[in-house]
Design a protein around this motif. Structure first.
Motif, PDB file in Angstrom:
ATOM      1  N   THR A  41       0.781  -1.130   0.074  1.00  0.00           N
ATOM      2  CA  THR A  41       0.011  -0.003   0.077  1.00  0.00           C
ATOM      3  C   THR A  41       0.994   1.260  -0.036  1.00  0.00           C
ATOM      4  O   THR A  41       1.750   1.324   0.913  1.00  0.00           O
ATOM      5  CB  THR A  41      -1.026   0.013   1.233  1.00  0.00           C
ATOM      6  N   GLN A  42       0.802   2.274  -0.875  1.00  0.00           N
ATOM      7  CA  GLN A  42       1.282   3.474  -1.302  1.00  0.00           C
ATOM      8  C   GLN A  42       0.394   4.548  -0.925  1.00  0.00           C
ATOM      9  O   GLN A  42      -0.855   4.366  -1.329  1.00  0.00           O
ATOM     10  CB  GLN A  42       1.795   3.502  -2.493  1.00  0.00           C
ATOM     11  N   SER A  43       0.823   5.814  -0.251  1.00  0.00           N
ATOM     12  CA  SER A  43      -0.284   6.788   0.140  1.00  0.00           C
ATOM     13  C   SER A  43       0.535   8.137  -0.134  1.00  0.00           C
ATOM     14  O   SER A  43       1.649   8.127   0.455  1.00  0.00           O
ATOM     15  CB  SER A  43      -0.847   6.530   1.519  1.00  0.00           C
ATOM     16  N   LYS A  44      -0.365   8.934  -0.731  1.00  0.00           N
ATOM     17  CA  LYS A  44       0.307  10.331  -1.005  1.00  0.00           C
ATOM     18  C   LYS A  44      -0.966  11.196  -0.586  1.00  0.00           C
ATOM     19  O   LYS A  44      -2.003  11.014  -0.869  1.00  0.00           O
ATOM     20  CB  LYS A  44       0.586  10.693  -2.402  1.00  0.00           C
ATOM     21  N   ASN A  45      -0.479  12.159   0.383  1.00  0.00           N
ATOM     22  CA  ASN A  45      -1.584  13.243   0.868  1.00  0.00           C
ATOM     23  C   ASN A  45      -1.737  14.089  -0.103  1.00  0.00           C
ATOM     24  O   ASN A  45      -1.031  14.730  -0.942  1.00  0.00           O
ATOM     25  CB  ASN A  45      -0.924  13.967   2.231  1.00  0.00           C
ATOM     26  N   ARG A  46      -2.863  14.662  -0.180  1.00  0.00           N
ATOM     27  CA  ARG A  46      -3.465  15.955  -1.245  1.00  0.00           C
ATOM     28  C   ARG A  46      -4.001  16.831  -0.208  1.00  0.00           C
ATOM     29  O   ARG A  46      -4.217  16.683   1.073  1.00  0.00           O
ATOM     30  CB  ARG A  46      -4.462  15.368  -2.168  1.00  0.00           C
ATOM     31  N   PHE A  47      -4.555  17.740  -0.759  1.00  0.00           N
ATOM     32  CA  PHE A  47      -5.387  18.870   0.077  1.00  0.00           C
ATOM     33  C   PHE A  47      -6.659  18.277   0.786  1.00  0.00           C
ATOM     34  O   PHE A  47      -7.099  17.268   0.091  1.00  0.00           O
ATOM     35  CB  PHE A  47      -5.733  20.117  -0.532  1.00  0.00           C
ATOM     36  N   PHE A  48      -7.124  18.886   1.872  1.00  0.00           N
ATOM     37  CA  PHE A  48      -8.296  18.524   2.451  1.00  0.00           C
ATOM     38  C   PHE A  48      -8.506  16.937   2.821  1.00  0.00           C
ATOM     39  O   PHE A  48      -9.635  16.590   2.753  1.00  0.00           O
ATOM     40  CB  PHE A  48      -9.619  18.824   1.355  1.00  0.00           C
ATOM     41  N   ASP A  49      -7.502  16.798   3.320  1.00  0.00           N
ATOM     42  CA  ASP A  49      -7.290  15.216   3.990  1.00  0.00           C
ATOM     43  C   ASP A  49      -7.893  14.314   3.020  1.00  0.00           C
ATOM     44  O   ASP A  49      -8.599  13.237   3.483  1.00  0.00           O
ATOM     45  CB  ASP A  49      -8.503  14.999   5.386  1.00  0.00           C
ATOM     46  N   ILE A  50      -7.375  14.456   1.539  1.00  0.00           N
ATOM     47  CA  ILE A  50      -7.619  13.172   0.797  1.00  0.00           C
ATOM     48  C   ILE A  50      -6.490  12.830   0.561  1.00  0.00           C
ATOM     49  O   ILE A  50      -5.218  13.085   0.405  1.00  0.00           O
ATOM     50  CB  ILE A  50      -8.097  14.004  -0.518  1.00  0.00           C
ATOM     51  N   GLN A  51      -6.405  11.368   0.332  1.00  0.00           N
ATOM     52  CA  GLN A  51      -5.355  10.541  -0.037  1.00  0.00           C
ATOM     53  C   GLN A  51      -5.414   9.784  -1.301  1.00  0.00           C
ATOM     54  O   GLN A  51      -6.502   9.305  -1.535  1.00  0.00           O
ATOM     55  CB  GLN A  51      -5.002   9.524   1.303  1.00  0.00           C
ATOM     56  N   ASP A  52      -4.306   9.871  -1.839  1.00  0.00           N
ATOM     57  CA  ASP A  52      -4.327   8.782  -3.272  1.00  0.00           C
ATOM     58  C   ASP A  52      -3.580   7.572  -2.909  1.00  0.00           C
ATOM     59  O   ASP A  52      -2.349   7.721  -2.613  1.00  0.00           O
ATOM     60  CB  ASP A  52      -3.564   9.631  -4.067  1.00  0.00           C
ATOM     61  N   ARG A  53      -4.033   6.595  -2.755  1.00  0.00           N
ATOM     62  CA  ARG A  53      -3.578   5.220  -2.262  1.00  0.00           C
ATOM     63  C   ARG A  53      -3.639   4.327  -3.471  1.00  0.00           C
ATOM     64  O   ARG A  53      -4.660   4.126  -4.448  1.00  0.00           O
ATOM     65  CB  ARG A  53      -4.524   4.806  -1.265  1.00  0.00           C
ATOM     66  N   THR A  54      -2.313   3.734  -3.586  1.00  0.00           N
ATOM     67  CA  THR A  54      -2.200   2.720  -4.608  1.00  0.00           C
ATOM     68  C   THR A  54      -1.963   1.305  -3.717  1.00  0.00           C
ATOM     69  O   THR A  54      -1.051   1.254  -2.880  1.00  0.00           O
ATOM     70  CB  THR A  54      -0.901   2.898  -5.310  1.00  0.00           C
ATOM     71  N   VAL A  55      -3.025   0.590  -3.968  1.00  0.00           N
ATOM     72  CA  VAL A  55      -3.049  -0.775  -3.305  1.00  0.00           C
ATOM     73  C   VAL A  55      -2.878  -1.886  -4.336  1.00  0.00           C
ATOM     74  O   VAL A  55      -3.531  -2.178  -5.227  1.00  0.00           O
ATOM     75  CB  VAL A  55      -4.230  -0.881  -2.432  1.00  0.00           C
ATOM     76  N   SER A  56      -1.831  -2.655  -4.028  1.00  0.00           N
ATOM     77  CA  SER A  56      -1.257  -3.691  -4.690  1.00  0.00           C
ATOM     78  C   SER A  56      -1.609  -5.028  -4.400  1.00  0.00           C
ATOM     79  O   SER A  56      -1.404  -5.450  -3.179  1.00  0.00           O
ATOM     80  CB  SER A  56       0.317  -3.671  -5.084  1.00  0.00           C
TER      81      SER A  56
END
Length: 139
Positions: free
Chosen positions: A43-58
């Motif tokens: 699982t990889q996670s990158k934070n964005r604005f407004f408590d949104i996360q872009d997650r890549t789950v393998s």
């Protein structure tokens, strides 16, 4: 949420391969064949604005072929996965699929990613009603 994703993967595999056993836990006594085994690998996670996360789950799916005709079975399963395992309903598109077959071990391994936009759930109680105490103003 991860259990929900695993269930969506199980449902999609069951739709494509309705007669095949699907495992989500390792089997100490071994796997029945033919069957699938699903495991989350990264699982990889990158934070964005407004408590949104872009997650890549393998995830990785291992298919244990039918020993009576393993090469033909591996080819059939590979084609069906490439043609049909592309999206988990309206939830997520399957990305970066990588399929490897091992004729000696009679297995097929497919690794793939799911790209998810995750929003923080706000558990703050919301206003449920509004009482207005008022009347008509006289001129």
């Amino acid at each position: 949420i991860m259990e929900d994703i695993i269930q969506r993967i199980v449902d999609k595999l069951a739709e494509i391969f309705p007669e095949t056993t699907i495992y989500t836990e390792n089997q100490t006594s071994g796997f029945d064949v033919p069957s699938f085994y699903i495991i989350k690998t990264l699982t990889q996670s990158k934070n964005r604005f407004f408590d949104i996360q872009d997650r890549t789950v393998s995830y990785q799916i291992v298919y244990f072929a039918n020993p009576e005709a393993p090469n033909a079975d591996l080819n059939r399963v590979e084609e069906l996965l490439l043609d049909n395992f592309t999206r988990l309903d309206e939830y997520s598109t399957v990305r970066n699929r990588d399929i490897n077959t091992d004729p000696k071990e009679e297995t097929l391994t497919m690794q793939f990613d799911l790209l998810l936009n995750m929003y923080k759930v706000d558990h703050t109680p919301m206003q449920r009603s509004l009482d207005i105490n008022g009347g008509i103003k006289e001129n």
